[in-house]
Design a protein around this motif. Structure first.
Motif, mmCIF file in Angstrom:
data_model
loop_
_atom_site.group_PDB
_atom_site.id
_atom_site.type_symbol
_atom_site.label_atom_id
_atom_site.label_comp_id
_atom_site.label_asym_id
_atom_site.label_seq_id
_atom_site.Cartn_x
_atom_site.Cartn_y
_atom_site.Cartn_z
ATOM 1 N N ALA A 190 43.712 35.758 53.905
ATOM 2 C CA ALA A 190 42.436 35.425 53.286
ATOM 3 C C ALA A 190 41.337 36.376 53.747
ATOM 4 C CB ALA A 190 42.052 33.984 53.614
ATOM 5 N N ILE A 191 40.384 36.634 52.859
ATOM 6 C CA ILE A 191 39.282 37.560 53.138
ATOM 7 C C ILE A 191 38.200 36.831 53.934
ATOM 8 C CG2 ILE A 191 37.497 39.004 52.083
ATOM 9 C CD1 ILE A 191 39.480 39.310 49.689
ATOM 10 N N THR A 192 37.835 37.407 55.062
ATOM 11 C CA THR A 192 36.923 36.719 55.985
ATOM 12 C C THR A 192 35.488 37.209 55.928
ATOM 13 O OG1 THR A 192 37.511 38.259 57.759
ATOM 14 C CG2 THR A 192 38.799 36.226 57.594
ATOM 15 N N CYS A 193 35.219 38.342 55.246
ATOM 16 C CA CYS A 193 33.847 38.849 55.239
ATOM 17 C C CYS A 193 32.942 37.884 54.469
ATOM 18 C CB CYS A 193 33.785 40.245 54.634
ATOM 19 S SG CYS A 193 34.219 40.375 52.909
ATOM 20 N N PRO A 194 31.702 37.692 54.914
ATOM 21 C CA PRO A 194 30.773 36.800 54.217
ATOM 22 C C PRO A 194 30.620 37.201 52.751
ATOM 23 C CG PRO A 194 29.893 37.395 56.357
ATOM 24 C CD PRO A 194 31.104 38.263 56.139
ATOM 25 N N SER A 195 30.641 36.220 51.876
ATOM 26 C CA SER A 195 30.572 36.507 50.447
ATOM 27 C C SER A 195 29.810 35.416 49.719
ATOM 28 C CB SER A 195 31.985 36.630 49.859
ATOM 29 O OG SER A 195 32.701 35.408 50.000
ATOM 30 N N VAL A 196 29.160 35.799 48.622
ATOM 31 C CA VAL A 196 28.510 34.833 47.734
ATOM 32 C C VAL A 196 29.078 35.060 46.339
ATOM 33 C CG1 VAL A 196 26.525 36.373 47.371
ATOM 34 C CG2 VAL A 196 26.318 33.944 46.848
ATOM 35 N N HIS A 197 29.448 33.970 45.670
ATOM 36 C CA HIS A 197 30.115 34.025 44.370
ATOM 37 C C HIS A 197 29.298 33.242 43.347
ATOM 38 C CE1 HIS A 197 34.100 35.309 46.195
ATOM 39 N NE2 HIS A 197 33.417 34.900 47.253
ATOM 40 N N PHE A 198 29.002 33.881 42.215
ATOM 41 C CA PHE A 198 28.281 33.234 41.127
ATOM 42 C C PHE A 198 29.291 32.752 40.085
ATOM 43 C CE2 PHE A 198 25.204 35.826 43.204
ATOM 44 C CZ PHE A 198 23.951 35.279 42.947
ATOM 45 N N LEU A 199 29.250 31.444 39.772
ATOM 46 C CA LEU A 199 30.155 30.858 38.792
ATOM 47 C C LEU A 199 29.341 30.269 37.636
ATOM 48 C CD1 LEU A 199 32.733 28.938 41.034
ATOM 49 C CD2 LEU A 199 33.004 31.186 39.974
ATOM 50 N N GLY A 200 29.601 30.761 36.417
ATOM 51 C CA GLY A 200 28.907 30.259 35.232
ATOM 52 C C GLY A 200 29.668 29.125 34.592
ATOM 53 N N GLU A 201 28.970 28.064 34.244
ATOM 54 C CA GLU A 201 29.603 26.893 33.638
ATOM 55 C C GLU A 201 30.315 27.259 32.335
ATOM 56 O OE1 GLU A 201 31.071 23.209 33.452
ATOM 57 O OE2 GLU A 201 29.887 24.024 35.112
ATOM 58 N N LYS A 202 29.760 28.220 31.573
ATOM 59 C CA LYS A 202 30.334 28.607 30.284
ATOM 60 C C LYS A 202 31.044 29.956 30.354
ATOM 61 C CE LYS A 202 26.662 26.124 27.825
ATOM 62 N NZ LYS A 202 25.527 26.265 26.874
ATOM 63 N N ASP A 203 31.266 30.450 31.543
ATOM 64 C CA ASP A 203 31.920 31.750 31.720
ATOM 65 C C ASP A 203 33.416 31.613 31.460
ATOM 66 O OD1 ASP A 203 32.848 34.248 32.478
ATOM 67 O OD2 ASP A 203 31.744 34.293 34.377
ATOM 68 N N PHE A 204 33.961 32.450 30.571
ATOM 69 C CA PHE A 204 35.399 32.390 30.290
ATOM 70 C C PHE A 204 36.233 32.743 31.513
ATOM 71 C CE2 PHE A 204 34.384 36.825 29.640
ATOM 72 C CZ PHE A 204 35.515 37.518 30.006
ATOM 73 N N LEU A 205 35.623 33.413 32.504
ATOM 74 C CA LEU A 205 36.343 33.765 33.724
ATOM 75 C C LEU A 205 36.181 32.709 34.829
ATOM 76 C CD1 LEU A 205 35.838 37.628 34.217
ATOM 77 C CD2 LEU A 205 37.909 36.411 33.529
ATOM 78 N N LYS A 206 35.492 31.628 34.543
ATOM 79 C CA LYS A 206 35.246 30.634 35.597
ATOM 80 C C LYS A 206 36.535 30.122 36.247
ATOM 81 C CE LYS A 206 33.116 26.172 36.640
ATOM 82 N NZ LYS A 206 32.411 24.989 36.110
ATOM 83 N N PRO A 207 37.581 29.752 35.479
ATOM 84 C CA PRO A 207 38.811 29.262 36.136
ATOM 85 C C PRO A 207 39.384 30.282 37.122
ATOM 86 C CG PRO A 207 38.863 28.735 33.808
ATOM 87 C CD PRO A 207 37.688 29.644 34.005
ATOM 88 N N SER A 208 39.397 31.555 36.751
ATOM 89 C CA SER A 208 39.909 32.574 37.658
ATOM 90 C C SER A 208 38.942 32.832 38.804
ATOM 91 C CB SER A 208 40.166 33.879 36.891
ATOM 92 O OG SER A 208 40.850 34.804 37.697
ATOM 93 N N GLY A 209 37.635 32.649 38.532
ATOM 94 C CA GLY A 209 36.651 32.784 39.604
ATOM 95 C C GLY A 209 36.824 31.702 40.660
ATOM 96 N N ILE A 210 37.154 30.501 40.213
ATOM 97 C CA ILE A 210 37.432 29.409 41.146
ATOM 98 C C ILE A 210 38.699 29.709 41.940
ATOM 99 C CG2 ILE A 210 38.080 26.966 41.301
ATOM 100 C CD1 ILE A 210 36.285 26.458 38.868
ATOM 101 N N LYS A 211 39.695 30.257 41.261
ATOM 102 C CA LYS A 211 40.941 30.630 41.943
ATOM 103 C C LYS A 211 40.674 31.691 43.002
ATOM 104 C CE LYS A 211 45.475 30.049 41.952
ATOM 105 N NZ LYS A 211 46.095 28.731 42.206
ATOM 106 N N LEU A 212 39.756 32.616 42.703
ATOM 107 C CA LEU A 212 39.412 33.666 43.662
ATOM 108 C C LEU A 212 38.839 33.072 44.950
ATOM 109 C CD1 LEU A 212 39.038 36.717 44.296
ATOM 110 C CD2 LEU A 212 36.791 36.546 43.200
#
Length: 265
Positions: free
Chosen positions: A197-219
């Motif tokens: 798992a990647i340990t560096c601090p990160s911030v992730h933006f997830l859009g409710e209507k984003d077609f990539l949201k499911p994969s973004g959650i998986k990330l």
């Protein structure tokens, strides 16, 4: 072939040249706090504090100039003035129609090519070489900011760097800002990018209507303690609501504190 690599710096402009895949003469802009000197901000006690410096990777078939405009049009000054952002164009001219045609002016670029199933990439090694050259010439960088294809890249690069697959000649990526990201689908790359798992601090933006949201959650499952900012829009650079702005400013403050501490050691 001549192409630009664009950066952003209010009221300051300089020029640089570089050669990569036949491209020359690249305009350089750089973004800083309007009252800062050498990409730093003055703290309450009068000390100079270095701004976290991010290499910004734009989306598929867009450009550094487009990402710059999207961020500076939508993000408030109290966010962008706390970051030193460098925007670059991807190495390859668009090989097809861009979805932003009619909204943003060309030229458009892409980081690498892929098939419809996202299971095969072309020119990925050249893409990594190009990003490394950008980091050498215009760094050092503290982290990466990516949107869409740039976010997919940014989200995988710390792991690929750790396993020696890329960015071996530049300092370790320490921080990430991922907007509309997703996991790479190629198994051989994913195994190196996300395990461990990647340990560096990160911030992730997830859009409710984003077609990539499911994969973004998986990330998110591949990161340790990621900061998540939700927004109601689709696959875009979002504006901040009050909660999201608070989370982003807190994330940046943490970065600045860590950078300041490391400089004092």
């Amino acid at each position: 072939m001549s192409k630009q690599i664009l950066y952003y710096l209010p009221k300051i402009f300089s020029k640089s040249s570089s050669k990569m895949y036949g491209q020359t003469t690249k305009n350089i802009h750089q973004q800083t706090h309007s009252a800062a000197i050498m990409a730093g901000e003055v703290t309450a006690n009068g000390n100079q504090r270095k701004l976290p410096r991010f290499l910004c990777l734009h989306g598929f078939r867009t450009s550094g100039a487009i990402l710059k405009k999207q961020i500076f049009d939508k993000w408030p000054i109290q966010v962008v003035n706390k970051l030193d952002l460098v925007f670059v164009d991807a190495p390859f001219p668009s090989q097809g129609k861009s979805e932003v045609e009619g909204i943003f002016d060309p030229p458009y670029y892409e980081w690498y090519q892929f098939n419809k199933e996202l299971k095969e990439y072309e020119n990925f090694d050249k893409c990594l070489e190009y990003i490394q050259e950008c980091m050498i010439k215009h760094g050092p960088f503290d982290g990466l900011l990516g949107f869409s294809q740039g976010a997919i890249l940014s989200g995988a690069l710390p792991g690929l760097q750790d396993t020696g697959m890329g960015l071996t000649k530049v300092p370790k990526i320490k921080y990430l800002i991922i907007i509309g990201g997703a996991k790479m689908q190629i198994k051989s790359l994913a195994e190196k990018a996300y395990s461990p798992a990647i340990t560096c601090p990160s911030v992730h933006f997830l859009g409710e209507k984003d077609f990539l949201k499911p994969s973004g959650i998986k990330l998110l499952e591949s990161y340790v303690d990621p900061v998540v900012i939700h927004h109601p829009k689709g696959h875009t650079i979002p504006r901040f609501d009050e909660k999201g702005l608070e989370s982003m400013l807190s994330f940046i403050e943490k970065l600045q504190a860590e950078i300041s501490t490391s400089e004092q050691v």
